[in-house]
Design a protein around this motif. Structure first.
Motif, PDB file in Angstrom:
ATOM      1  N   PHE A   9       0.819  -1.210   0.000  1.00 55.81           N
ATOM      2  CA  PHE A   9       0.000   0.000   0.000  1.00 55.81           C
ATOM      3  C   PHE A   9       0.859   1.269   0.000  1.00 55.81           C
ATOM      4  CE2 PHE A   9      -3.368  -2.847   1.910  1.00 55.81           C
ATOM      5  CZ  PHE A   9      -4.087  -2.933   0.725  1.00 55.81           C
ATOM      6  N   ASP A  10       1.989   1.247   0.687  1.00 53.54           N
ATOM      7  CA  ASP A  10       2.885   2.399   0.674  1.00 53.54           C
ATOM      8  C   ASP A  10       3.410   2.634  -0.733  1.00 53.54           C
ATOM      9  OD1 ASP A  10       4.565   4.507   1.784  1.00 53.54           O
ATOM     10  OD2 ASP A  10       6.225   3.102   1.502  1.00 53.54           O
ATOM     11  N   TYR A  11       3.811   1.575  -1.402  1.00 47.57           N
ATOM     12  CA  TYR A  11       4.336   1.716  -2.763  1.00 47.57           C
ATOM     13  C   TYR A  11       3.254   2.233  -3.704  1.00 47.57           C
ATOM     14  CZ  TYR A  11       7.156   0.844  -6.885  1.00 47.57           C
ATOM     15  OH  TYR A  11       7.872   1.008  -8.034  1.00 47.57           O
ATOM     16  N   ILE A  12       2.066   1.647  -3.601  1.00 44.62           N
ATOM     17  CA  ILE A  12       0.959   2.063  -4.477  1.00 44.62           C
ATOM     18  C   ILE A  12       0.595   3.529  -4.237  1.00 44.62           C
ATOM     19  CG2 ILE A  12      -1.513   1.738  -4.937  1.00 44.62           C
ATOM     20  CD1 ILE A  12      -1.016  -1.292  -4.519  1.00 44.62           C
ATOM     21  N   THR A  13       0.493   3.932  -2.967  1.00 47.80           N
ATOM     22  CA  THR A  13       0.142   5.328  -2.694  1.00 47.80           C
ATOM     23  C   THR A  13       1.255   6.271  -3.147  1.00 47.80           C
ATOM     24  OG1 THR A  13       0.925   5.150  -0.397  1.00 47.80           O
ATOM     25  CG2 THR A  13      -1.434   4.815  -0.785  1.00 47.80           C
ATOM     26  N   GLY A  14       2.506   5.845  -3.047  1.00 48.10           N
ATOM     27  CA  GLY A  14       3.613   6.656  -3.553  1.00 48.10           C
ATOM     28  C   GLY A  14       3.520   6.850  -5.059  1.00 48.10           C
ATOM     29  N   VAL A  15       3.177   5.796  -5.769  1.00 51.23           N
ATOM     30  CA  VAL A  15       3.001   5.893  -7.226  1.00 51.23           C
ATOM     31  C   VAL A  15       1.814   6.803  -7.543  1.00 51.23           C
ATOM     32  CG1 VAL A  15       2.373   4.588  -9.300  1.00 51.23           C
ATOM     33  CG2 VAL A  15       4.108   3.684  -7.746  1.00 51.23           C
ATOM     34  N   MET A  16       0.723   6.673  -6.781  1.00 47.02           N
ATOM     35  CA  MET A  16      -0.454   7.522  -6.999  1.00 47.02           C
ATOM     36  C   MET A  16      -0.114   9.000  -6.800  1.00 47.02           C
ATOM     37  SD  MET A  16      -3.284   5.087  -5.136  1.00 47.02           S
ATOM     38  CE  MET A  16      -4.502   6.353  -4.957  1.00 47.02           C
ATOM     39  N   ILE A  17       0.669   9.307  -5.767  1.00 47.99           N
ATOM     40  CA  ILE A  17       1.064  10.699  -5.511  1.00 47.99           C
ATOM     41  C   ILE A  17       1.833  11.262  -6.697  1.00 47.99           C
ATOM     42  CG2 ILE A  17       2.648  12.117  -4.135  1.00 47.99           C
ATOM     43  CD1 ILE A  17       1.747  10.466  -1.706  1.00 47.99           C
ATOM     44  N   ALA A  18       2.730  10.471  -7.243  1.00 49.85           N
ATOM     45  CA  ALA A  18       3.532  10.931  -8.377  1.00 49.85           C
ATOM     46  C   ALA A  18       2.705  11.001  -9.656  1.00 49.85           C
ATOM     47  CB  ALA A  18       4.721  10.002  -8.578  1.00 49.85           C
ATOM     48  N   ILE A  59      -0.825  10.952 -10.115  1.00 48.33           N
ATOM     49  CA  ILE A  59      -2.069  11.714 -10.113  1.00 48.33           C
ATOM     50  C   ILE A  59      -1.872  13.127  -9.556  1.00 48.33           C
ATOM     51  CG2 ILE A  59      -4.441  11.799  -9.235  1.00 48.33           C
ATOM     52  CD1 ILE A  59      -4.266   8.659  -9.177  1.00 48.33           C
ATOM     53  N   TRP A  60      -1.260  13.229  -8.371  1.00 47.28           N
ATOM     54  CA  TRP A  60      -1.112  14.523  -7.710  1.00 47.28           C
ATOM     55  C   TRP A  60       0.139  15.290  -8.150  1.00 47.28           C
ATOM     56  CZ3 TRP A  60      -3.835  10.664  -5.424  1.00 47.28           C
ATOM     57  CH2 TRP A  60      -5.053  11.008  -4.860  1.00 47.28           C
ATOM     58  N   LYS A  61       1.089  14.590  -8.751  1.00 44.75           N
ATOM     59  CA  LYS A  61       2.358  15.194  -9.178  1.00 44.75           C
ATOM     60  C   LYS A  61       3.034  15.936  -8.025  1.00 44.75           C
ATOM     61  CE  LYS A  61       1.597  14.665 -13.793  1.00 44.75           C
ATOM     62  NZ  LYS A  61       1.626  13.267 -14.101  1.00 44.75           N
ATOM     63  N   LYS A  62       3.010  15.308  -6.824  1.00 45.22           N
ATOM     64  CA  LYS A  62       3.603  15.922  -5.630  1.00 45.22           C
ATOM     65  C   LYS A  62       4.662  15.040  -4.990  1.00 45.22           C
ATOM     66  CE  LYS A  62      -0.347  18.724  -4.215  1.00 45.22           C
ATOM     67  NZ  LYS A  62      -1.262  19.004  -3.098  1.00 45.22           N
ATOM     68  N   SER A  63       5.281  14.183  -5.767  1.00 47.71           N
ATOM     69  CA  SER A  63       6.300  13.298  -5.217  1.00 47.71           C
ATOM     70  C   SER A  63       7.561  14.091  -4.887  1.00 47.71           C
ATOM     71  CB  SER A  63       6.646  12.190  -6.211  1.00 47.71           C
ATOM     72  OG  SER A  63       7.735  11.437  -5.743  1.00 47.71           O
ATOM     73  N   ASN A  64       8.101  13.855  -3.703  1.00 45.23           N
ATOM     74  CA  ASN A  64       9.367  14.505  -3.352  1.00 45.23           C
ATOM     75  C   ASN A  64      10.548  13.656  -3.816  1.00 45.23           C
ATOM     76  OD1 ASN A  64       9.203  12.412  -1.574  1.00 45.23           O
ATOM     77  ND2 ASN A  64       9.384  13.648   0.271  1.00 45.23           N
ATOM     78  N   LYS A  65      10.265  12.613  -4.584  1.00 43.46           N
ATOM     79  CA  LYS A  65      11.319  11.717  -5.068  1.00 43.46           C
ATOM     80  C   LYS A  65      11.803  12.081  -6.471  1.00 43.46           C
ATOM     81  CE  LYS A  65      10.550   8.673  -1.676  1.00 43.46           C
ATOM     82  NZ  LYS A  65      10.460   9.288  -0.412  1.00 43.46           N
ATOM     83  N   VAL A  79       0.747   7.341   6.244  1.00 39.37           N
ATOM     84  CA  VAL A  79       0.047   8.514   6.770  1.00 39.37           C
ATOM     85  C   VAL A  79       0.537   9.780   6.060  1.00 39.37           C
ATOM     86  CG1 VAL A  79      -0.292   9.929   8.840  1.00 39.37           C
ATOM     87  CG2 VAL A  79      -0.515   7.450   8.984  1.00 39.37           C
ATOM     88  N   GLU A  80       1.838   9.881   5.838  1.00 43.53           N
ATOM     89  CA  GLU A  80       2.368  11.024   5.095  1.00 43.53           C
ATOM     90  C   GLU A  80       1.787  11.059   3.683  1.00 43.53           C
ATOM     91  OE1 GLU A  80       6.559  10.310   5.414  1.00 43.53           O
ATOM     92  OE2 GLU A  80       6.727  11.407   7.311  1.00 43.53           O
ATOM     93  N   ASN A  81       1.715   9.914   3.021  1.00 48.21           N
ATOM     94  CA  ASN A  81       1.136   9.851   1.678  1.00 48.21           C
ATOM     95  C   ASN A  81      -0.322  10.269   1.689  1.00 48.21           C
ATOM     96  OD1 ASN A  81       3.593   8.937   0.746  1.00 48.21           O
ATOM     97  ND2 ASN A  81       2.951   6.822   0.449  1.00 48.21           N
ATOM     98  N   ALA A  82      -1.062   9.802   2.682  1.00 51.11           N
ATOM     99  CA  ALA A  82      -2.477  10.167   2.784  1.00 51.11           C
ATOM    100  C   ALA A  82      -2.620  11.670   2.982  1.00 51.11           C
ATOM    101  CB  ALA A  82      -3.137   9.404   3.936  1.00 51.11           C
ATOM    102  N   GLY A  83      -1.744  12.265   3.780  1.00 47.15           N
ATOM    103  CA  GLY A  83      -1.777  13.717   3.982  1.00 47.15           C
ATOM    104  C   GLY A  83      -1.517  14.471   2.691  1.00 47.15           C
ATOM    105  N   ILE A  84      -0.550  14.015   1.906  1.00 46.07           N
ATOM    106  CA  ILE A  84      -0.253  14.649   0.619  1.00 46.07           C
ATOM    107  C   ILE A  84      -1.466  14.553  -0.307  1.00 46.07           C
ATOM    108  CG2 ILE A  84       1.152  14.458  -1.485  1.00 46.07           C
ATOM    109  CD1 ILE A  84       3.475  13.578   0.365  1.00 46.07           C
ATOM    110  N   LEU A 105      -7.278  13.229   8.041  1.00 43.61           N
ATOM    111  CA  LEU A 105      -6.757  12.282   9.018  1.00 43.61           C
ATOM    112  C   LEU A 105      -7.189  12.692  10.421  1.00 43.61           C
ATOM    113  CD1 LEU A 105      -3.149  12.015   7.572  1.00 43.61           C
ATOM    114  CD2 LEU A 105      -4.968  10.326   7.351  1.00 43.61           C
ATOM    115  N   PRO A 106      -7.612  11.741  11.235  1.00 39.73           N
ATOM    116  CA  PRO A 106      -7.960  12.068  12.618  1.00 39.73           C
ATOM    117  C   PRO A 106      -6.739  12.625  13.356  1.00 39.73           C
ATOM    118  CG  PRO A 106      -8.615   9.821  12.069  1.00 39.73           C
ATOM    119  CD  PRO A 106      -7.802  10.337  10.931  1.00 39.73           C
ATOM    120  N   LYS A 107      -6.970  13.631  14.164  1.00 46.37           N
ATOM    121  CA  LYS A 107      -5.891  14.286  14.907  1.00 46.37           C
ATOM    122  C   LYS A 107      -5.117  13.277  15.756  1.00 46.37           C
ATOM    123  CE  LYS A 107      -3.769  18.052  16.304  1.00 46.37           C
ATOM    124  NZ  LYS A 107      -2.723  18.573  15.475  1.00 46.37           N
ATOM    125  N   ALA A 108      -5.832  12.310  16.346  1.00 46.02           N
ATOM    126  CA  ALA A 108      -5.170  11.305  17.184  1.00 46.02           C
ATOM    127  C   ALA A 108      -4.165  10.495  16.364  1.00 46.02           C
ATOM    128  CB  ALA A 108      -6.202  10.384  17.820  1.00 46.02           C
TER     129      ALA A 108
END
Length: 171
Positions: free
Chosen positions: A43-52, A54-60, A117-122, A127-130
């Motif tokens: 899931f981390d890998y998939i969300t990282g690919v999605m960020i790059a 779809i969102w074009k916000k990858s820091n990589k 969680v970082e990917n979800a924030g991007i 995200l719940p504050k807790a």
């Protein structure tokens, strides 16, 4: 069935059985921790690919978009995680324990969850504050270690090695 009376899928089944028995011996049983680690990694890998993609916000990558080099680096990092799990499992066997592998797995699960969680924030997922507070706490308590040892680190001011065989002194 083929003329010899054997199913053609038998060699494939035997090969898969052999491969998974070797992997099971190397990495240990497929317990809840291992399944959780694999799921988090995927899931981390998939969300990282999605960020790059779809969102074009990858820091990589320089432009924030998809980069094959960054993707390969990510896969290499995931591979090294499995190397550490393998080593931890072998240490458990050597020391006749059952906690080294689990501790390594839990440590990597925490890292993967932080990244998720970082990917979800991007992505803008609310995200719940807790959860954010818990991840911040985990980030503070975990450290990344980079080993950069040179010959200078192994010697004292006089050029004597950290543990000199002649004088038996330690740094």
């Amino acid at each position: 069935m083929n003329p010899k009376g054997l199913d053609k899928s038998l060699p494939v089944s035997m090969g898969a059985g052999f491969l998974f028995s070797v992997l099971g011996n190397l990495f240990g049983d497929m317990n809840v921790g291992m399944v959780t680690l694999i799921a988090c990694m995927v899931f981390d890998y998939i969300t990282g690919v999605m960020i790059a993609l779809i969102w074009k916000k990858s820091n990589k990558s320089e432009n924030g978009g998809l980069s094959s080099k960054a993707g390969w680096k990510g896969l290499c990092r995931k591979f090294v995680i499995f190397v550490f799990v393998l080593i931890a499992n072998r240490l458990d066997i050597i020391f006749e324990t059952d906690y080294i592998r689990n501790a390594v797995i839990i440590g990597f699960i925490i890292n993967e969850i932080i990244s998720l969680v970082e990917n979800a924030g991007i992505m803008g997922v609310p995200l719940p504050k807790a959860l954010v507070n818990a991840v911040d706490m985990l980030k503070e308590k975990t450290t990344t270690v980079k080993l950069d040892v040179t010959n200078e680190d192994l010697e004292d001011e006089s050029g004597c090695p950290a543990q000199c065989k002649d004088c038996n002194r330690r740094k």
